[in-house]
Design an enzyme around this catalytic site. Sequence first.
Site, mmCIF file in Angstrom:
data_model
loop_
_atom_site.group_PDB
_atom_site.id
_atom_site.type_symbol
_atom_site.label_atom_id
_atom_site.label_comp_id
_atom_site.label_asym_id
_atom_site.label_seq_id
_atom_site.Cartn_x
_atom_site.Cartn_y
_atom_site.Cartn_z
ATOM 1 C CE LYS A 1 -2.931 0.536 3.593
ATOM 2 N NZ LYS A 1 -3.013 1.859 4.325
ATOM 3 C CB SER A 2 3.766 2.243 1.868
ATOM 4 O OG SER A 2 3.314 2.324 3.218
ATOM 5 N NE ARG B 1 6.229 6.681 1.096
ATOM 6 C CZ ARG B 1 5.312 6.578 1.956
ATOM 7 N NH1 ARG B 1 4.392 5.851 1.638
ATOM 8 N NH2 ARG B 1 5.599 7.020 3.207
ATOM 9 N N GLY C 1 -5.040 7.829 5.199
ATOM 10 C CA GLY C 1 -4.303 8.831 5.871
ATOM 11 C C GLY C 1 -3.029 9.129 5.163
ATOM 12 N NE ARG D 1 -5.642 8.182 11.123
ATOM 13 C CZ ARG D 1 -4.882 7.357 10.292
ATOM 14 N NH1 ARG D 1 -5.470 6.886 9.168
ATOM 15 N NH2 ARG D 1 -3.714 6.968 10.672
ATOM 16 C CB SER E 1 5.135 10.061 11.283
ATOM 17 O OG SER E 1 4.056 10.296 10.367
ATOM 18 C CG ASP F 1 0.582 -0.105 9.246
ATOM 19 O OD1 ASP F 1 0.121 0.908 10.089
ATOM 20 O OD2 ASP F 1 1.280 0.260 8.260
ATOM 21 C CE LYS G 1 -0.160 4.443 13.113
ATOM 22 N NZ LYS G 1 0.394 4.900 11.900
ATOM 23 N NE ARG H 1 -2.779 -2.120 8.261
ATOM 24 C CZ ARG H 1 -2.578 -2.151 7.258
ATOM 25 N NH1 ARG H 1 -2.746 -3.593 6.726
ATOM 26 N NH2 ARG H 1 -1.993 -1.364 6.421
HETATM 27 C C1 S3P Z 1 2.671 4.849 6.246
HETATM 28 C C2 S3P Z 1 3.230 5.074 7.555
HETATM 29 C C3 S3P Z 1 2.417 4.685 8.802
HETATM 30 C C4 S3P Z 1 1.509 3.458 8.791
HETATM 31 C C5 S3P Z 1 0.671 3.652 7.387
HETATM 32 C C6 S3P Z 1 1.388 3.874 6.262
HETATM 33 C C7 S3P Z 1 3.215 5.330 5.071
HETATM 34 O O1 S3P Z 1 1.817 5.924 9.592
HETATM 35 O O2 S3P Z 1 0.910 3.367 9.977
HETATM 36 O O3 S3P Z 1 -0.177 2.664 7.431
HETATM 37 O O4 S3P Z 1 2.677 4.626 3.955
HETATM 38 O O5 S3P Z 1 4.106 6.334 5.360
HETATM 39 P P1 S3P Z 1 2.720 6.794 10.379
HETATM 40 O O6 S3P Z 1 3.558 7.615 9.532
HETATM 41 O O7 S3P Z 1 1.408 7.860 10.868
HETATM 42 O O8 S3P Z 1 3.313 6.261 11.336
#
Ligand code: S3P
Length: 440
Positions: A28-29, A33, A101, A129, A174, A322, A349, A394
């Site tokens: 996902k991350s 990006r 988020g 959030r 973060s 996560d 979260k 989750r």
């Molecule tokens: C993420 C960073 C984390 C993670 C989120 C994905 C990201 O959040 O919990 O699911 O893709 O950069 P935080 O940066 O708020 O810790």
Amino acid sequence: MSAAHAAPAWITGRAGALSGIHDVPGDKSLSHRAVMLAALADGVSRIDGFLEGADTRATAAIFARMGVRIEAPADGCRIVHGVGLHGLRAPDGVLDCGNAGTAMRLLAGVLAGQRFATTLVGDASLSRRPMQRVAGPLSTMGVDIRTSDDGTPPLRLQPVATLRGVDHTCAVASAQVKSALLLAGLYAEGDTVVREPRPTRDYTERLLQAFGWQVDAAPGIARLRGGQRLSATDVRVPGDFSSAAFLLVAATVVPGSELVLRGVGLHPRRTGLLHVLRAMGADIREDNTRMEGGESIADLHVRHAPLRGIAVPQAAIPDMIDEFPVLAIAAACAEGATVVTGAEELRVKESDRLHAMACGLAALGVDVRETPGGVVIQGGRIGAGSIDSFGDHRIAMAFAVGGQVATGRVRIVDVGNVATSYPGFDAALRRAGGTLRDAG
Ligand code: S3P
């Protein structure tokens, strides 16, 4: 509420041994990006392994609304016709990040540099959030960004003449905050430096480099200079470790299980759960380890093993931020107590995950105590009962795993958001031999 609008629910039952060879959805991350940088690049980029989840589709849809042509020739594939750093067009209304988020915080950085105003909104969960953590530091760069009075969405951005690079030390570890600043830094004069209290996932830094932007990065610090350009490149997204974590724990706790999860990304800042599970006694082997797109990936071969509770080292928390919900299920199946401390971030979260897991485990008869920054879980038996996912993907999937070893049926309410990160999770669990059906 009419049946047509009732939140979907699942009913799980006790499973026999889990088995098989399984793929997990794209990371996902990285999917978020990859679309963002491909949209801002000059030229056409192809993304393979893109997560077909509601969160990452929301990000793609937002760039499409700003004039980026994005083709989806097949599931998990996107062809992005980049418009260059200054080629986005003003959208004709608010931009909806849904439950995501990551989308909202990273987009705040990208939109900070545009010559048009934007408003970012989200669903009920995202609207609660904290966004001041990005709005505050972005303001120091000269960004005109406003949250609502309590620091939550919507985020409203107005164009400004210039952004200034800053040297910022993050209050919380973060990756989202770091990434928002680095992305705004693309549009800033001079250097943007981000320092972290503990190193977090560095996908933004690494992808920027892959797209040709020079970034100096080391664990806990990243520095870049504004005014360069991004050049299109192809991105291969590996399987998401955070999604793999559910079948990983399921096979660990269900007696007789043995299965393989193929092509899982093993970024060191993501795999804290592997170390913690192994310290608890889990039997997980990494096979066929290889590098793909600069990322170490492997097939995870997992066999059932008895677990014992541990005190989770606080330093491991950011590396498994996560994975706490499913770790809590492993802890409930272990012998002895598992103690989690220093995990306050879990309260902000998609839900308050310390509270959601404590409530759910207690509802299933597990001895659990919530503390300000963690939980203490006394392992033993998971009983039957009904739990609320609090609309958190989750939490829902973690209890679906717990349901496989429960003494009776577990009903999990409000599971619709599983589609944000792992569409088809229910079918994947059934394919492995798990017992789960729609509550109807
Ligand atoms: C993420 C960073 C984390 C993670 C989120 C994905 C990201 O959040 O919990 O699911 O893709 O950069 P935080 O940066 O708020 O810790």
